[in-house]
Design a protein around this motif. Structure first.
Motif, mmCIF file in Angstrom:
data_model
loop_
_atom_site.group_PDB
_atom_site.id
_atom_site.type_symbol
_atom_site.label_atom_id
_atom_site.label_comp_id
_atom_site.label_asym_id
_atom_site.label_seq_id
_atom_site.Cartn_x
_atom_site.Cartn_y
_atom_site.Cartn_z
ATOM 1 N N ASP A 117 55.947 18.159 36.663
ATOM 2 C CA ASP A 117 55.083 18.889 37.601
ATOM 3 C C ASP A 117 53.638 18.887 37.099
ATOM 4 N N GLU A 118 52.729 18.516 37.980
ATOM 5 C CA GLU A 118 51.320 18.464 37.587
ATOM 6 C C GLU A 118 50.561 19.660 38.163
ATOM 7 N N PHE A 119 49.714 20.244 37.319
ATOM 8 C CA PHE A 119 48.866 21.347 37.747
ATOM 9 C C PHE A 119 47.424 20.915 37.557
ATOM 10 N N LEU A 120 46.639 20.978 38.619
ATOM 11 C CA LEU A 120 45.253 20.514 38.547
ATOM 12 C C LEU A 120 44.354 21.614 37.985
ATOM 13 N N LEU A 121 43.456 21.186 37.110
ATOM 14 C CA LEU A 121 42.568 22.154 36.466
ATOM 15 C C LEU A 121 41.129 21.623 36.482
ATOM 16 N N PRO A 122 40.300 22.139 37.409
ATOM 17 C CA PRO A 122 38.878 21.788 37.332
ATOM 18 C C PRO A 122 38.313 22.270 35.991
ATOM 19 N N THR A 123 37.599 21.403 35.316
ATOM 20 C CA THR A 123 37.041 21.748 34.005
ATOM 21 C C THR A 123 35.524 21.588 34.039
ATOM 22 N N PRO A 124 34.799 22.199 33.106
ATOM 23 C CA PRO A 124 35.228 23.078 32.021
ATOM 24 C C PRO A 124 35.974 24.314 32.551
ATOM 25 N N ALA A 125 37.021 24.695 31.803
ATOM 26 C CA ALA A 125 37.865 25.817 32.229
ATOM 27 C C ALA A 125 38.225 26.663 31.016
ATOM 28 N N TRP A 126 38.537 27.877 31.291
ATOM 29 C CA TRP A 126 38.884 28.850 30.234
ATOM 30 C C TRP A 126 39.986 28.296 29.309
ATOM 31 N N VAL A 139 52.296 19.574 33.447
ATOM 32 C CA VAL A 139 51.347 18.596 32.924
ATOM 33 C C VAL A 139 49.980 19.007 33.465
ATOM 34 N N CYS A 140 49.036 19.232 32.551
ATOM 35 C CA CYS A 140 47.716 19.702 32.976
ATOM 36 C C CYS A 140 46.835 18.497 33.295
ATOM 37 N N ILE A 141 46.374 18.430 34.528
ATOM 38 C CA ILE A 141 45.508 17.323 34.951
ATOM 39 C C ILE A 141 44.092 17.872 35.123
ATOM 40 N N GLU A 142 43.223 17.456 34.223
ATOM 41 C CA GLU A 142 41.844 17.957 34.300
ATOM 42 C C GLU A 142 41.050 17.204 35.365
ATOM 43 N N ILE A 143 40.258 17.961 36.106
ATOM 44 C CA ILE A 143 39.307 17.350 37.041
ATOM 45 C C ILE A 143 37.919 17.720 36.518
ATOM 46 N N PRO A 144 37.206 16.741 35.947
ATOM 47 C CA PRO A 144 35.968 17.090 35.248
ATOM 48 C C PRO A 144 34.807 17.419 36.176
ATOM 49 N N GLY A 145 34.151 18.527 35.903
ATOM 50 C CA GLY A 145 32.919 18.871 36.602
ATOM 51 C C GLY A 145 31.745 18.268 35.843
ATOM 52 N N SER A 146 30.617 18.160 36.531
ATOM 53 C CA SER A 146 29.473 17.562 35.862
ATOM 54 C C SER A 146 28.333 18.584 35.802
ATOM 55 N N LEU A 171 42.028 27.635 40.344
ATOM 56 C CA LEU A 171 40.609 27.798 40.671
ATOM 57 C C LEU A 171 40.078 29.054 39.992
ATOM 58 N N ASN A 172 38.851 28.993 39.509
ATOM 59 C CA ASN A 172 38.274 30.141 38.802
ATOM 60 C C ASN A 172 36.773 30.216 39.088
ATOM 61 N N SER A 173 36.443 31.013 40.079
ATOM 62 C CA SER A 173 35.036 31.237 40.410
ATOM 63 C C SER A 173 34.838 32.729 40.637
ATOM 64 N N PRO A 174 33.804 33.303 40.018
ATOM 65 C CA PRO A 174 32.885 32.786 39.003
ATOM 66 C C PRO A 174 33.649 32.274 37.773
ATOM 67 N N SER A 175 33.049 31.302 37.132
ATOM 68 C CA SER A 175 33.789 30.552 36.117
ATOM 69 C C SER A 175 33.489 30.987 34.685
ATOM 70 N N CYS A 377 35.620 17.282 29.261
ATOM 71 C CA CYS A 377 34.216 17.101 29.651
ATOM 72 C C CYS A 377 33.322 18.169 29.034
ATOM 73 N N ALA A 378 33.919 19.094 28.281
ATOM 74 C CA ALA A 378 33.149 20.221 27.732
ATOM 75 C C ALA A 378 32.887 20.050 26.240
ATOM 76 N N LYS A 379 33.267 18.902 25.710
ATOM 77 C CA LYS A 379 33.281 18.718 24.252
ATOM 78 C C LYS A 379 31.924 18.830 23.579
ATOM 79 N N THR A 380 30.847 18.583 24.319
ATOM 80 C CA THR A 380 29.524 18.654 23.689
ATOM 81 C C THR A 380 28.780 19.913 24.114
ATOM 82 N N HIS A 381 29.552 20.900 24.577
ATOM 83 C CA HIS A 381 28.926 22.158 24.993
ATOM 84 C C HIS A 381 29.279 23.274 24.016
ATOM 85 N N ILE A 382 28.499 24.343 24.072
ATOM 86 C CA ILE A 382 28.884 25.585 23.408
ATOM 87 C C ILE A 382 28.810 26.701 24.448
#
Ligand code: PMP
Ligand code: GLU
Length: 420
Positions: A117-126, A139-146, A171-175, A377-382
């Motif tokens: 089972d796949e669960f979609l996760l828009p990223t960056p995510a908590w 199975v976590c499927i990341e959908i990368p935000g830019s 979905l998580n807004s505000p994120s 997609c969040a690897k270079t963020h803090i």
């Protein structure tokens, strides 16, 4: 003793890990500026505290019904109807031990383990979403935000990510960690796509719902996917009192699931796990959701909006940082890729967000959460939580600026600026 592999393989919470480090350093007398924990610095409003004290003193000390008592569930259902446009009744509501517990249970109930089972996760995510999806056997499927699109994933990306194995989208807004509100038009476009796929459920984490800053962006308006009749019966909406009411330590969350037997199954699970929350907290929920708390919530919201401006302006002055203007929650999420490869005064090489965060804490006594566990997609963020005073924000920014300016091989001027 054996340790189950699914537990052993699970990562610890990066937010709580940095929070614990800060606690230890402060206990040792170090003056740390803490931008790590997503925890309001305000105290819980007095009227809410009183409601719990009165309940406790009047003997409300026994087990309560598993999902919470009638008054609390009705107050929550009424809130969902009035504020979110979600057609639900008290019987669809479960009061949980924090929103985290609600998310855990919803995912346990939505995902069939062992079936891919796949669960979609828009990223960056908590940081907790992926581990909780995986713990449920998904199975976590990341959908990368830019960063160029203020991290909002597009409906086209969601469409492309759906497969016959997709069972849900989170979905998580505000994120958290992006600190942005997804514009209702963009969220509705995603719901349009989900509406075409009857097998796909929505888990909507709306814990930062009340912390939106329309004075910063007119798009910073909250909208609940569960209010759309096309997906209402397969949407689980999660919320809680931790953030908007400054009640992190109380551990009060809730969910509503109007569709089918989902709510009953969740209550069954909770009945085997924790049973109800502490019974004398239930009247505090009614009080928190009543109009008498609104002005205090507004005071805190306005303070977060002012801090959002302050921290964003300060981050833009730091060379090598690119940062979206926060429009909701209490997080700034700058990209620090321009600093990768530089060297600190003590000789540490900044190879990643993690090493930046480690060196910043060690050498400048400022705690931030490194981006790695918020998604690929969040690897270079803090992440900087601005749930602290303006004085702390100013002091912390000053320390970060001096730290970055002291890095050998880092850009010497603020080159990028705001991207939104
Ligand atoms: N969702 C998000 C996005 C969060 O940032 C948090 C952090 N507290 C939670 C859920 C869980 O909140 P709590 O368990 O304190 O209600
Ligand atoms: N959610 C908050 C954060 O992201 C609190 C810690 C946690 O539960 O992750 O900092």
């Amino acid at each position: 003793m054996q340790i189950a592999s699914r537990i052993e393989a699970m990562k610890e919470s990066a937010t709580l890990a940095v929070g614990a480090k800060v606690g230890a350093l402060r206990a040792a007398g170090v003056d740390v500026v803490g931008f790590a924990m997503g925890e309001p610095d305000f105290d819980t409003p007095t009227n809410i505290k009183r409601a719990a004290i009165v309940a406790l003193e009047s003997g409300m000390t026994k087990y309560a019904p598993t999902a919470g008592d009638k008054a609390a569930r009705e107050a929550i259902a009424e809130k969902f109807r009035r504020e979110n446009g979600i057609a639900c009744k008290a019987e669809h509501v479960t009061v949980t031990v924090g929103a985290k517990h609600a998310i855990y249970m919803a995912l346990q109930a939505m995902i069939e383990p062992g079936r891919g089972d796949e669960f979609l996760l828009p990223t960056p995510a908590w940081v907790s979403y992926r581990p909780l999806i995986e713990l449920a056997g998904g199975v976590c499927i990341e959908i990368p935000g830019s960063i160029d699109h203020a991290f909002a994933v597009t409906a086209a990306q969601v469409r492309a990510a759906i497969t016959p194995r997709t069972v849900g989208i989170l979905l998580n807004s505000p994120s958290n960690p992006c600190g942005v509100v997804v514009a209702p038009s963009e969220l509705k476009a995603i719901v349009d796509v989900v509406a075409e796929h009857p097998r796909v459920a929505i888990l909507s984490d709306e814990i930062y719902e009340k912390l939106v800053f329309p004075e910063i962006s007119p798009d910073a308006v909250h909208w609940s996917p569960g209010s759309d009749p096309r997906v209402a019966m397969r949407t689980v909406t999660v919320n809680g009192l931790s953030k908007a009411f400054a009640m992190t330590g109380w551990r009060i969350g809730y969910l509503c699931a109007p569709g089918g037997t989902f709510a009953r199954e969740i209550i069954k699970l909770q009945g085997q796990m924790t049973n109800s929350i502490a019974s004398f907290f239930l009247p505090a929920i009614v009080e928190a959701l009543s109009p008498s708390s609104a002005s205090q919530v507004e005071t805190m919201r306005a303070a977060f909006a002012s801090r959002a401006r302050l921290i964003h302006a300060g981050l833009l002055e730091i060379p090598g940082m690119q940062c979206v203007q926060p429009t909701g929650a209490f997080y700034a999420f700058p990209d620090i890729s321009a600093l990768i490869g530089s060297r600190t005064m003590k000789g540490a090489i900044i190879r990643s967000a993690q090493s930046f965060a480690d060196a910043l804490l060690d050498e400048a006594h400022v705690a931030v959460v490194p981006g790695e566990d918020f998604g690929d997609c969040a690897k270079t963020h803090i992440r900087l939580s601005f749930a602290c005073s303006e004085a702390q924000i100013t002091k912390g920014l000053d320390r970060i600026k001096r730290f970055v300016n002291s890095l050998a091989g880092a850009p010497s001027t603020a080159k990028v600026g705001s991207v939104s």
